[in-house]
Design an enzyme around this catalytic site. Structure first.
Site, PDB file in Angstrom:
ATOM      1  CB  SER A   8      -0.441  23.776 121.329  1.00 23.15           C
ATOM      2  OG  SER A   8       0.653  23.644 120.460  1.00 23.15           O
ATOM      3  CG  HIS A  33       1.556  25.030 125.197  1.00 25.93           C
ATOM      4  ND1 HIS A  33       2.037  24.782 126.466  1.00 25.93           N
ATOM      5  CD2 HIS A  33       2.057  24.045 124.415  1.00 25.93           C
ATOM      6  CE1 HIS A  33       2.795  23.693 126.446  1.00 25.93           C
ATOM      7  NE2 HIS A  33       2.826  23.224 125.207  1.00 25.93           N
ATOM      8  CG  ASP A  35       4.191  22.792 121.790  1.00 26.97           C
ATOM      9  OD1 ASP A  35       4.485  22.390 122.922  1.00 26.97           O
ATOM     10  OD2 ASP A  35       3.023  22.827 121.356  1.00 26.97           O
ATOM     11  CG  MET A  37       9.130  20.707 118.982  1.00 36.50           C
ATOM     12  SD  MET A  37       8.120  19.687 117.921  1.00 36.50           S
ATOM     13  CE  MET A  37       6.532  19.847 118.732  1.00 36.50           C
ATOM     14  CG  HIS A  66       6.388  22.074 126.079  1.00 36.49           C
ATOM     15  ND1 HIS A  66       5.479  21.185 125.521  1.00 36.49           N
ATOM     16  CD2 HIS A  66       7.354  21.304 126.627  1.00 36.49           C
ATOM     17  CE1 HIS A  66       5.896  19.951 125.712  1.00 36.49           C
ATOM     18  NE2 HIS A  66       7.037  19.983 126.367  1.00 36.49           N
ATOM     19  CG  MET A  68       9.186  19.401 123.732  1.00 32.83           C
ATOM     20  SD  MET A  68       7.800  19.101 122.631  1.00 32.83           S
ATOM     21  CE  MET A  68       7.213  20.771 122.441  1.00 32.83           C
ATOM     22  CG  MET A 136       5.086  15.782 127.741  1.00 33.58           C
ATOM     23  SD  MET A 136       4.303  17.179 126.924  1.00 33.58           S
ATOM     24  CE  MET A 136       3.826  16.482 125.337  1.00 33.58           C
ATOM     25  N   GLY A 141       6.587  15.979 120.499  1.00 38.09           N
ATOM     26  CA  GLY A 141       7.124  16.118 119.138  1.00 38.09           C
ATOM     27  C   GLY A 141       6.080  16.466 118.091  1.00 38.09           C
ATOM     28  CG  PHE A 142       5.006  14.675 115.670  1.00 37.96           C
ATOM     29  CD1 PHE A 142       5.318  15.254 114.449  1.00 37.96           C
ATOM     30  CD2 PHE A 142       5.925  13.813 116.261  1.00 37.96           C
ATOM     31  CE1 PHE A 142       6.523  14.971 113.818  1.00 37.96           C
ATOM     32  CE2 PHE A 142       7.134  13.527 115.636  1.00 37.96           C
ATOM     33  CZ  PHE A 142       7.439  14.107 114.414  1.00 37.96           C
ATOM     34  N   GLY A 143       1.696  17.374 117.223  1.00 35.29           N
ATOM     35  CA  GLY A 143       0.302  17.569 117.602  1.00 35.29           C
ATOM     36  C   GLY A 143      -0.547  16.452 117.013  1.00 35.29           C
ATOM     37  CG  ASP A 174       1.319  19.584 125.702  1.00 37.69           C
ATOM     38  OD1 ASP A 174       0.509  19.483 124.768  1.00 37.69           O
ATOM     39  OD2 ASP A 174       2.454  20.097 125.584  1.00 37.69           O
ATOM     40  N   GLY A 176      -3.360  15.366 123.089  1.00 44.72           N
ATOM     41  CA  GLY A 176      -4.595  14.596 122.922  1.00 44.72           C
ATOM     42  C   GLY A 176      -5.752  15.082 123.767  1.00 44.72           C
ATOM     43  N   GLY A 196      -4.203  21.653 121.100  1.00 42.72           N
ATOM     44  CA  GLY A 196      -3.837  22.157 119.788  1.00 42.72           C
ATOM     45  C   GLY A 196      -4.937  21.860 118.783  1.00 42.72           C
TER      46      GLY A 196
HETATM   47  C1  DX5 Z   1       3.480  17.970 121.442  1.00 44.84           C
HETATM   48  C2  DX5 Z   1       3.211  19.354 121.943  1.00 44.84           C
HETATM   49  C3  DX5 Z   1       1.788  19.680 122.161  1.00 44.84           C
HETATM   50  C4  DX5 Z   1       0.905  19.570 120.936  1.00 44.84           C
HETATM   51  C5  DX5 Z   1      -0.507  19.315 121.391  1.00 44.84           C
HETATM   52  O1  DX5 Z   1       4.823  17.717 121.522  1.00 44.84           O
HETATM   53  O2  DX5 Z   1       3.858  19.546 123.193  1.00 44.84           O
HETATM   54  O3  DX5 Z   1       1.639  20.955 122.786  1.00 44.84           O
HETATM   55  O4  DX5 Z   1       0.940  20.694 120.126  1.00 44.84           O
HETATM   56  O5  DX5 Z   1      -1.295  19.064 120.294  1.00 44.84           O
HETATM   57  P1  DX5 Z   1      -2.680  18.277 120.376  1.00 44.84           P
HETATM   58  O6  DX5 Z   1      -3.547  18.996 121.347  1.00 44.84           O
HETATM   59  O7  DX5 Z   1      -3.166  18.292 118.989  1.00 44.84           O
HETATM   60  O8  DX5 Z   1      -2.345  16.882 120.884  1.00 44.84           O
HETATM   61 ZN    ZN Z   2       3.517  21.395 124.385  1.00 44.31          ZN
END
Ligand code: DX5
Ligand code: ZN
Length: 214
Positions: A8, A33, A35, A37, A66, A68, A136, A141-143, A174, A176, A196
């Site tokens: 990501s 990937h 993302d 948003m 992806h 969102m 998911m 929303g967040f990495g 996707d 963690g 990510g």
């Molecule tokens: C979250 C994103 C993910 C995110 C993954 O909404 O869809 O793709 O970037 O990040 P990590 O691998 O750090 O959880």
């Molecule tokens: Zn994603």
């Protein structure tokens, strides 16, 4: 078949994206990937078509987009021009079947995404229209969040259903994904790993190598 790795770029430094993309290519990743948003479907903003279009000019890696965003059918045409795999959320308020068909009609692979709260059975009827399903394993929303183990049961249920229907659908996970959670996800049926924060580190090369041999 070897698992595919789709880093990501949300975790990249956008001002040195070409260096990061080169490093990822050298490390042997399969896709990138992206993302997207909108600050409405998820409580965060990222980027849109212009950034993806620039990335496309600098790599031959397939772009795994992806979305969102709320009511994604409004933007399928635009994103399809810059995507190879284009996915949207089941929960985002579009007609699922027609949006999946539209993605394929533009020549992209179609992907349907489910949030942690959505049971996999809800999307079984759409599997024949999906080239991929994205499960998911964090709230979108967040990495950098922690993997939710409920994703494993969902991957297994989707894998069984695809086998039962004799469908060849990629299963992507996707959120963690790291050295501990990736093997669990692959055992449960994941064929594509998004990562990510785990990949964007000093150990990028070793970590990609580790994920690829799962
Ligand atoms: C979250 C994103 C993910 C995110 C993954 O909404 O869809 O793709 O970037 O990040 P990590 O691998 O750090 O959880
Ligand atoms: Zn994603």
């Amino acid at each position: 078949m070897a698992v595919k790795i789709s880093p990501s770029i949300l975790s990249a430094d956008y001002l040195k994206l070409t260096d990061d993309i080169k490093a990822l290519e050298t490390a042997g990743v399969d896709w990138l990937h992206m993302d997207v948003m909108d600050g409405i479907f998820v409580p965060n903003l990222s980027f849109g078509v212009p950034l993806i279009s620039s990335v496309k000019k600098h790599t031959r890696l397939p772009l795994d987009v992806h979305l969102m965003i709320d009511r994604p059918h409004r933007y399928i045409k635009q994103f399809a021009q810059v995507s190879d795999i284009l996915g949207f959320h089941y929960e985002a308020g579009s007609d699922i079947a027609s949006t999946l068909k539209e993605i394929r009609a533009y020549g992209c692979k179609s992907s349907l995404t489910i949030k942690p709260c959505t049971p996999p059975e809800k999307i079984f009827e759409f599997l024949p229209l999906c080239d991929m399903v994205l499960v998911m394993s964090v709230e979108p929303g967040f990495g950098g969040q922690t993997f939710m183990p409920q994703a494993l049961e969902k991957l297994s249920a989707l894998r069984s259903e695809c086998q039962k229907r004799d469908l060849s659908v990629e299963l992507e996970v996707d959120g963690g994904i790291n050295g501990e959670t990736a093997p669990l996800a692959v055992s449960a049926g994941a064929t594509v790993l998004v990562a990510g924060s785990y990949i964007f580190s000093e150990q990028m090369k070793d970590r990609v190598k580790f994920l690829k041999q799962l």
